[in-house]
Scaffold this motif. Structure first.
Motif, PDB file in Angstrom:
ATOM      1  N   GLN A   1      31.238 -35.719  39.324  1.00 53.08           N
ATOM      2  CA  GLN A   1      31.683 -36.946  38.664  1.00 53.08           C
ATOM      3  C   GLN A   1      33.095 -36.779  38.108  1.00 53.08           C
TER       4      GLN A   1
ATOM      5  N   TYR B   1      36.334 -38.929  39.267  1.00 54.17           N
ATOM      6  CA  TYR B   1      37.042 -39.814  38.342  1.00 54.17           C
ATOM      7  C   TYR B   1      38.505 -39.415  38.197  1.00 54.17           C
TER       8      TYR B   1
ATOM      9  N   MET C   1      35.709 -41.067  32.439  1.00 53.53           N
ATOM     10  CA  MET C   1      34.881 -42.239  32.708  1.00 53.53           C
ATOM     11  C   MET C   1      35.636 -43.148  33.650  1.00 53.53           C
TER      12      MET C   1
ATOM     13  N   SER D   1      32.728 -46.238  24.069  1.00 50.72           N
ATOM     14  CA  SER D   1      32.061 -45.173  23.316  1.00 50.72           C
ATOM     15  C   SER D   1      31.058 -45.747  22.326  1.00 50.72           C
TER      16      SER D   1
ATOM     17  N   THR E   1      36.353 -40.841  27.198  1.00 48.95           N
ATOM     18  CA  THR E   1      35.524 -41.657  26.313  1.00 48.95           C
ATOM     19  C   THR E   1      34.071 -41.254  26.487  1.00 48.95           C
TER      20      THR E   1
ATOM     21  N   SER F   1      30.630 -41.728  28.013  1.00 51.24           N
ATOM     22  CA  SER F   1      30.139 -42.335  29.252  1.00 51.24           C
ATOM     23  C   SER F   1      28.732 -42.884  29.037  1.00 51.24           C
TER      24      SER F   1
ATOM     25  N   SER G   1      26.510 -43.942  31.334  1.00 50.30           N
ATOM     26  CA  SER G   1      25.529 -43.372  32.267  1.00 50.30           C
ATOM     27  C   SER G   1      25.269 -41.900  31.972  1.00 50.30           C
ATOM     28  N   ARG G   2      26.331 -41.142  31.714  1.00 48.01           N
ATOM     29  CA  ARG G   2      26.153 -39.708  31.462  1.00 48.01           C
ATOM     30  C   ARG G   2      25.451 -39.462  30.121  1.00 48.01           C
TER      31      ARG G   2
END
Length: 554
Positions: free
Chosen positions: A30, A34, A70, A259, A299, A301, A303-304
């Motif tokens: 990821q 990104y 992100m 965030s 920032t 994330s 999803s994470r």
């Protein structure tokens, strides 16, 4: 600061270690992907996952927030830097770190000044519109690396690998978690396993590159990934401060909103509270740390962070463990990272942004408030047509414009009495009784310079429709403040009504508002009275009206 560490218990360690391992595995593909979105070398995305989460763990307020690169912030970074330097150049990397520094300083200062409340001024429909527009822009930008060339001229090995990776990721997104549950895995573990599908697909695609000779066949790969930890330094381009200031403000604003959204969502699940000012400080310091390692703006994330939570994270120690594992991955030989195929990374980005393409907010807003729905569509269109920065500005302007529009047109209800009760309700919604000589208006808004003209216009409209009125009662139960302009408007309304033979009365004035009115001349000059409740006003004025009507007969 570090309150979570002082209260740490041994039984929390297993969950934090497990979550740290899972998020580190997720961050490798990821973060590299990104970084590519931002126009930077892939390794920069890994750098952004080391120091920032550690610093956030020291200063942030969320227990399970995962801070790092992100996709939306990466896109905004690329948009901001494109006019200033060529993507991938040395200057471009310096400007990316400088942008992170500026954004971090802005966020840190806002946190120290306790400006966390600004998050309330960006409406959810506008935020959703921005997210949808950004998702489409990001997906469009990944088509070329997915197919290996511009459409319609495609590179067949790249297209095969890219579409194959995309198909596997889409299938895993839809069916992998239920399949793992049927195989006996717990629901939480199955969901976490499904979220690791990008890591499995990228590793599998990387293995295929040397086995099938795909690199020699023309499939683009990440290239050399330098081993070792990033050095702590701050390279700056002093001639670009002014050019970076505006995008830094916009990116900082979006960093905070994203965030806060992730932190609040997880805090609700854990029945915890998130401090918006600490969140500003946390992500501000994290971005300064990212700048010191030559990375990009970061920032929390959504999803994470959700994966971190689902994997069992209990405290920010999970993020610290993820950062340490990423650092170890860079210290170890990085030759295998060199062969990561860009079509597979593009597929992971496309699938990731598909999760951002959520139309449920648009459907709800269309049914509930067409103005919010139009603001959502306008923001998304602004991102697509005018660019990301313009889309953010449009979103902020629409949010503030909608707020001002609604505040300038307050709801005002004509009240009547429900027969046999002491309740007064809007005569347009209830079969309520009124007295011809008494007009009772409930103002459902604060009175300020932006709406006094609309209030006066409505009062005049109702008086024109009721020529028999001799008493105007303003029911102030919903008025929390009256500014100086509105005070002067009431003072001017009072003698104007007197000339028409109408007395002005106030009812249900709140304590703080009444305290301020006592500092003015209005109450002393009032042609009517100040009533504690609408019932008392109605009863007394009804008796006065009946007595006045009987006087000619006596």
């Amino acid at each position: 600061m570090l309150q979570w560490l002082r209260r740490y218990r041994r039984e929390l360690l297993a969950g934090d270690i497990g979550a740290g391992i899972v998020v580190a595995m997720m961050l490798i593909p990821q973060g590299m992907a990104y970084a590519l979105v931002a126009g930077l070398p892939p390794v920069v995305g890994l750098y952004a996952g080391i120091l920032p989460p550690i610093l956030y763990a020291l200063f942030g307020s969320s227990m399970t927030q995962s801070v790092g690169p992100m996709v939306i912030i990466s896109l905004m970074t690329a948009t901001a830097l494109a006019p200033l330097a060529a993507a991938g150049s040395g200057l471009y990397g310096v400007l990316a770190a400088q942008l992170a520094l500026l954004s971090g300083v802005v966020l840190l200062v806002c946190g120290l000044l306790r400006l966390g409340f600004v998050a309330n001024f960006f409406s959810r429909p506008v935020m959703s519109g921005f997210t949808i527009g950004a998702a489409l822009v990001i997906a469009q930008g990944q088509i070329e690396p997915l197919v290996g060339a511009d459409l319609p001229a495609v590179h067949l090995p790249s297209l095969t690998l890219g579409l194959g990776s995309l198909a596997l990721l889409l299938l895993a997104r839809q069916y992998l978690a239920p399949l793992l549950v049927r195989l006996g895995m717990g629901a939480g573990a199955a969901d976490t396993g499904a979220r690791l599908a990008p890591m499995v697909v990228v590793v599998g695609a990387t293995i295929l590159v040397p086995l099938l000779g795909l690199h020699e066949a023309g499939v683009a790969v990440t290239g050399d990934v330098p081993s070792g930890l990033p050095g702590l330094n701050l390279a700056l381009s002093h001639g670009h401060w002014r050019a970076l200031l505006q995008p830094a403000l916009l990116i900082g604003f979006m960093i905070f909103l994203i965030s806060m959204s992730a932190a609040q969502t997880l805090a609700l699940k854990r029945q915890e509270k998130v401090n918006s000012n600490y969140e500003l400080i946390g992500v501000g310091v994290a971005n300064i740390g990212s700048a010191l390692t030559g990375a990009l703006p970061v920032t929390g994330s959504i999803s994470r962070s959700a994966v971190n939570f689902a994997a069992g994270a209990q405290t920010p120690l999970a993020s610290v463990i993820s950062a340490v594992l990423l650092a170890l991955a860079l210290v170890a030989p990085t030759g295998w990272l060199t062969l990561m195929p860009l079509p597979a990374l593009a597929a992971t980005i496309i699938v990731a942004v598909l999760g951002m393409f959520d139309l449920s907010t648009l459907r709800t807003a269309w049914r509930y408030d067409r103005g919010d729905a139009l603001a959502l569509v306008a923001t998304a269109a602004g991102v697509l047509v005018l660019g990301v920065e313009a889309g953010v500005v449009i979103g902020v302007m629409l949010s503030m414009g909608t707020l001002i529009w609604r505040a300038s047109r307050p709801h005002i209800a004509v009240l009547g009495r429900i027969a046999g009760t002491e309740h007064f309700r809007n005569i347009e919604r209830y079969a309520a009784e009124t007295v011809p000589e008494i007009l009772m208006l409930r103002i459902d808004s604060n009175l300020f310079f932006g709406n006094v003209d609309a209030v006066n216009a409505r009062i005049e409209e109702e008086l024109q429709a009721r020529p028999a009125v001799r008493h105007l009662v303003l029911v102030m139960s919903a008025v929390n403040s009256i500014d100086t302009t509105a005070l002067f408007a009431l003072k001017e309304l009072n003698p104007a009504l007197k000339l028409r033979g109408i007395a002005l009365h106030l009812a249900e004035v709140k304590g703080p508002v009444l305290d301020r009115l006592k500092q003015s001349e209005l109450l002393g000059e009032l042609t009517g009275r100040l009533y504690l409740s609408a019932v008392m006003a109605s009863d007394e004025l009804s008796r006065t009206t009946r007595a006045a009507s009987l006087c000619p007969q006596i």
